[in-house]
Design an enzyme around this catalytic site. Structure first.
Site, PDB file in Angstrom:
ATOM      1  N   ARG A   1      -5.316  31.646  34.396  1.00  0.00           N
ATOM      2  CA  ARG A   1      -5.325  30.868  33.148  1.00  0.00           C
ATOM      3  C   ARG A   1      -6.729  30.937  32.569  1.00  0.00           C
ATOM      4  O   ARG A   1      -7.644  30.312  33.068  1.00  0.00           O
ATOM      5  CB  ARG A   1      -4.955  29.421  33.471  1.00  0.00           C
ATOM      6  CG  ARG A   1      -4.689  28.552  32.267  1.00  0.00           C
ATOM      7  CD  ARG A   1      -4.640  27.093  32.688  1.00  0.00           C
ATOM      8  NE  ARG A   1      -5.954  26.504  32.704  1.00  0.00           N
ATOM      9  CZ  ARG A   1      -6.378  25.573  33.558  1.00  0.00           C
ATOM     10  NH1 ARG A   1      -5.571  25.109  34.476  1.00  0.00           N
ATOM     11  NH2 ARG A   1      -7.598  25.099  33.485  1.00  0.00           N
TER      12      ARG A   1
ATOM     13  N   HIS B   1      -6.334  23.925  30.470  1.00  0.00           N
ATOM     14  CA  HIS B   1      -4.979  23.603  30.945  1.00  0.00           C
ATOM     15  C   HIS B   1      -4.106  23.203  29.754  1.00  0.00           C
ATOM     16  O   HIS B   1      -3.039  23.761  29.525  1.00  0.00           O
ATOM     17  CB  HIS B   1      -5.003  22.486  31.972  1.00  0.00           C
ATOM     18  CG  HIS B   1      -3.653  21.911  32.236  1.00  0.00           C
ATOM     19  ND1 HIS B   1      -2.659  22.623  32.859  1.00  0.00           N
ATOM     20  CD2 HIS B   1      -3.105  20.714  31.899  1.00  0.00           C
ATOM     21  CE1 HIS B   1      -1.565  21.886  32.907  1.00  0.00           C
ATOM     22  NE2 HIS B   1      -1.808  20.725  32.343  1.00  0.00           N
TER      23      HIS B   1
ATOM     24  N   TYR C   1     -14.459  21.332  36.262  1.00  0.00           N
ATOM     25  CA  TYR C   1     -14.025  21.746  37.599  1.00  0.00           C
ATOM     26  C   TYR C   1     -14.131  23.236  37.902  1.00  0.00           C
ATOM     27  O   TYR C   1     -13.839  23.642  39.017  1.00  0.00           O
ATOM     28  CB  TYR C   1     -12.591  21.260  37.853  1.00  0.00           C
ATOM     29  CG  TYR C   1     -11.571  21.689  36.806  1.00  0.00           C
ATOM     30  CD1 TYR C   1     -11.023  22.960  36.825  1.00  0.00           C
ATOM     31  CD2 TYR C   1     -11.157  20.811  35.801  1.00  0.00           C
ATOM     32  CE1 TYR C   1     -10.090  23.347  35.877  1.00  0.00           C
ATOM     33  CE2 TYR C   1     -10.233  21.187  34.847  1.00  0.00           C
ATOM     34  CZ  TYR C   1      -9.698  22.459  34.888  1.00  0.00           C
ATOM     35  OH  TYR C   1      -8.787  22.838  33.945  1.00  0.00           O
TER      36      TYR C   1
HETATM   37  C1  LIG Z   1       6.314  16.223  38.116  1.00  0.00           C
HETATM   38  C2  LIG Z   1       5.057  16.355  37.337  1.00  0.00           C
HETATM   39  N1  LIG Z   1       3.904  15.897  37.846  1.00  0.00           N
HETATM   40  C3  LIG Z   1       2.759  16.002  37.159  1.00  0.00           C
HETATM   41  C4  LIG Z   1       2.734  16.575  35.921  1.00  0.00           C
HETATM   42  C5  LIG Z   1       1.438  16.663  35.138  1.00  0.00           C
HETATM   43  N2  LIG Z   1       1.016  18.066  35.085  1.00  0.00           N
HETATM   44  C6  LIG Z   1       1.294  18.807  33.993  1.00  0.00           C
HETATM   45  S1  LIG Z   1       0.876  20.397  34.216  1.00  0.00           S
HETATM   46  C7  LIG Z   1       0.279  20.118  35.764  1.00  0.00           C
HETATM   47  C8  LIG Z   1      -0.254  21.259  36.565  1.00  0.00           C
HETATM   48  C9  LIG Z   1       0.749  22.343  36.725  1.00  0.00           C
HETATM   49  O1  LIG Z   1       0.225  23.419  37.430  1.00  0.00           O
HETATM   50  P1  LIG Z   1       1.069  24.726  37.678  1.00  0.00           P
HETATM   51  O2  LIG Z   1       2.404  24.390  38.240  1.00  0.00           O
HETATM   52  O3  LIG Z   1       0.219  25.633  38.473  1.00  0.00           O
HETATM   53  O4  LIG Z   1       1.314  25.321  36.217  1.00  0.00           O
HETATM   54  P2  LIG Z   1       0.219  25.770  35.153  1.00  0.00           P
HETATM   55  O5  LIG Z   1      -0.149  24.557  34.354  1.00  0.00           O
HETATM   56  O6  LIG Z   1      -0.931  26.353  35.877  1.00  0.00           O
HETATM   57  O7  LIG Z   1       0.901  26.764  34.265  1.00  0.00           O
HETATM   58  C10 LIG Z   1       0.413  18.762  36.088  1.00  0.00           C
HETATM   59  C11 LIG Z   1      -0.048  18.159  37.345  1.00  0.00           C
HETATM   60  C12 LIG Z   1       3.966  17.023  35.403  1.00  0.00           C
HETATM   61  N3  LIG Z   1       4.050  17.568  34.183  1.00  0.00           N
HETATM   62  N4  LIG Z   1       5.095  16.920  36.114  1.00  0.00           N
END
Ligand SMILES: Cc1ncc(C[n+]2csc(CCOP(=O)(O)OP(=O)(O)O)c2C)c(N)n1
Ligand SMILES: [Mg+2]
Lengths: 389, 328
Positions: A285, A289, A298
């Protein structure tokens, strides 16, 4: 990439554990190798644009240009959305720069009768699947109508709840199997999602039912501020699939040809009764975020810069030039055309971006109970009094 | 006394609890270096180390379930769920374990644990980031449910929740996080759980609310007094469960009228529970039917239209005027 045994994975605990964050760390390594017993590694196009001729899928020139254009369009859309967000003309948005090859590669082999159930960082794949860009703009700017799949597109609206959509995706695949349709589901999620119990349940249901589904885990190194190493104690992540008896592969996610080859094999296997596949796409990425995030808290700029050298677009551009599919001017023309297309979509979005508060009660039920109809009536009267259309 | 936002006040409460008791530790997603997505745990990892401020894998059931285990092991975990929408991932662990081990072990294992989570609308968030589902947790026996409305009571309630021997769902109104500053005393404060606060004395009607809806409710009360000659009493519930029925009943016995405001859906919501209790306790004092201004029974609208869903001062004023004008 060198051969690594399970023992090396097991013993590589703690902070200093070396995680090969990309299959193209060593441009000269063999391209189709064993990552660790049970998991294959695949890369066809190295970071410098050199190609493994034996593995090259030899797509024809028009197809190659279509793929390139789709990746460029994804990048341009991303940049435009960021600009709009900074100008206060767009809601909070999850950019996807750096993940274009993973995105386009995973849906390229799908046909119209196939299904796609993405997580939120998937506008590249969604545009390829037929979601008009203005629809996605509506969606990110807080208009629920943007979630509606375009007519004829067999996609589910993207999921914001991490991992939650994976079980319904498996269910759709089981439904296709039951109905004896030869349609396949592709679903994607991040490295963070692998920590969710429901994703494990999804892999298991797919495996025991031999459901026609392809799981694409977009390992982009981060889940907000949490590194993949804090998230998951196996490496490669594809080992997760192995544990459920699902054929699993780690692919260089910044190599669109490798993504296409891996996904195509998986889709064809699923289509012919061979069950699910787990693809770990190793990517990065490049941006925030979401627009509400500040990665400087971070991670270091150095880390991000190192990934700039592995850019999926530049790599594919070099490949196209090397194969004489187009020339520098041709690449620039594609860039300009994409920019014009995105601007036109933005204008269509603006002309449609009207809040429709009167629709708030629509679709809560297919058959609205009387009690809710009464609430709706009172709500509409409130809007009347406020003079809201 | 410094003026703090709610985020800063919560950070202060956590810091004070950790300073005071080495058994207090924090777990959650992105709460370490990042300080939480709303920065409530900012700088705490730097101060107390990665062992006491733990970034967890992305798994809410994991966070709550292991938190329960740590409480059984004698620690005082304060876990953060990034948005209350994602407490649903942990529903099983909350309902089956957090709320029950004390009972299941016949008192051997009290679960002294706090689950903090931001709830509610009004910040232009994406889907699943605006819901108010406090009624679910109030429905589960064995859980305490607390909702602060401003910086000062957020700090005092969180301190009391951490001290409490029982599991507490601590619902933080994210719309208030940075909305205003308030003086917070230098020395630690504890506000007993299960107590409501009368924040405005009045004679004509009792307005009951909590959390983010305290702001429109108080604004409505001021307008009613100034523009409409109606003198409302305003009660901040603070604890949904246990509920301070005595304070509510005494107030309504004095005023004879009541309007309840919350943003969560109406069906089986907190207002329904309050109305039932008032009917049980002070029915004979009522001079008008009790009204409730709540969210409708629909999914929280996507943010371009959320303002029309959330209760606003005008709607509250209108309900109060109708109630006062009621001529039974
Ligand atoms: C069940 C849940 N917990 C927390 C969140 C908050 N949240 C949104 S994105 C994220 C990180 C996701 O990381 P990843 O699965 O690696 O996907 P990326 O964002 O890197 O595409 C979090 C913790 C959420 N959307 N859903
Ligand atoms: Mg990720």
């Amino acid at each position: 990439m060198t051969h690594r045994t399970m023992d090396s994975v097991r013993s590589s605990k703690g902070k200093n554990r070396r995680t090969p964050r990309s299959a193209d760390e060593d441009a000269n390594a063999a391209r189709r190798t064993i990552a660790t017993p049970g998991v294959e590694d695949l890369r066809i196009l190295a970071a410098d644009g050199s190609v493994d001729r034996d593995l090259d899928p030899h797509l024809d020139d028009d197809e190659l240009l279509r793929i390139h254009r789709a990746m460029v369009l994804t990048r341009v859309f991303d940049q435009r959305m960021l600009t709009m967000q900074r100008q206060g003309q767009m809601g909070t948005f999850a950019p996807g720069a750096g993940q274009e090859a993973t995105q386009i590669g995973q849906v390229y082999p799908l046909t119209e009768r196939d299904w796609f159930s993405p997580s939120y960082r998937s506008f590249g794949a969604q545009i390829w699947r037929g979601w008009e860009m203005e629809r996605l703009m509506l969606l990110w700017d807080g208009f629920f109508e943007g979630f509606a799949p375009p007519p004829g597109v067999r996609d589910l609206p993207f999921s914001i709840v991490i991992g939650s959509h994976v079980l319904p995706a498996v269910g759709v695949a089981m439904g296709m199997q039951y109905r004896e349709e030869d349609s396949v589901m592709v679903t994607n999620f991040g490295d963070g999602a692998l920590s969710q119990g429901v994703v494990a349940e999804g892999l298991n249901f797919a495996a025991v039912n031999q459901a026609p589904i392809v799981f694409v885990c977009e390992n982009n190194g981060w889940a907000i501020s949490t590194r993949v190493e804090q998230q998951c104690h196996v490496d490669p992540l594809a080992l997760r699939g192995v544990g459920f008896g699902v054929p699993s592969i780690r692919v260089d996610g910044n190599d669109v040809l490798a993504m296409i080859v891996a996904t195509r094999e998986a889709i064809e296997r699923a289509r012919h009764g061979g069950g699910p596949t787990f693809i770990e796409a190793v990517t990065y990425r490049m941006g925030v975020h979401t627009t509400a995030d500040d990665p400087k808290v971070y991670r270091t700029d150095d880390e991000v810069e190192a990934w700039e050298d592995r850019c999926p677009l530049r790599r594919f551009g070099i490949y196209l030039l090397g194969r004489n599919v187009t020339d520098q001017a041709g690449l620039e023309r594609i860039q300009q055309e994409c920019e014009a297309e995105v601007l036109a979509a933005r204008d269509r979005f603006r002309s449609r971006a009207h809040a429709k508060p009167r629709e708030a009660f629509d679709f809560v039920f297919a058959d609205m109970p009387d009690e809710l109809a009464r609430q709706r009536q009172a709500y509409l009267e409130k809007l009347d009094r406020k003079g809201v259309e | 006394m410094p003026e703090l936002t709610m985020v800063e006040a919560l950070n202060r409460a956590l810091d004070e609890a950790m300073e005071h008791d080495p058994d207090v530790l924090l777990m959650g997603e992105d709460i370490g270096v990042n300080g939480g997505v709303f920065r409530v745990t900012k700088d705490l990892q730097a101060k107390y180390g990665v062992n006491r401020v733990r970034d967890t894998p992305l798994a809410e059931a994991g966070i709550v379930g292991t938190g329960v285990g740590m409480a059984i092991a004698g620690l005082k975990p304060v876990v953060e769920i990034q948005f209350s929408g994602f407490t649903m991932q942990a529903f099983d662990q909350i309902e089956q374990n957090m709320a029950r081990y004390h009972h299941r072990s016949r008192g051997r294992y009290p679960i002294s644990m706090v689950l903090r989570t931001p709830y509610g609308g009004g910040i232009h968030a994406v889907e699943h980031h605006s819901e108010s589902r406090e009624a679910y947790w109030a429905h589960t026996p064995g859980l305490k449910v607390v909702v602060p409305s401003g910086p000062r009571n957020a700090r005092g309630l969180l301190a009391a929740a951490i001290d409490d021997p029982d599991p507490v769902i601590f619902y933080e109104p994210k719309a208030v996080y940075r909305a205003f500053r308030e003086e917070v005393p230098d020395t630690p404060e504890r506000i007993p759980l299960g107590t409501a606060e009368i924040v405005r004395d009045g004679r004509d009607i009792t307005l009951i609310s909590y959390g983010a809806m305290m702001r429109p409710t108080r604004e409505a009360a001021d307008d009613l007094a100034e523009l409409h000659g109606i003198d409302p009493e305003v009660v901040d519930l603070r604890s949904i469960s246990p509920m301070d029925t005595d304070t509510l009943a005494a107030s309504v016995a004095r005023t004879g009228r009541c309007v309840i405001v919350h943003e969560g859906p109406r069906n089986c919501g907190v207002a329904a529970e309050i109305i039932a209790r008032l009917n049980e306790e002070v029915f004979e004092y009522l001079v008008a039917p009790i009204k409730r201004i709540t969210g409708d029974d629909i999914h929280f609208p996507y943010f371009q239209t959320e303002e029309h869903y959330l209760p606003d001062p005008d709607t509250i004023i209108e309900a109060v005027r109708e109630t006062v004008a009621f001529d039974g």
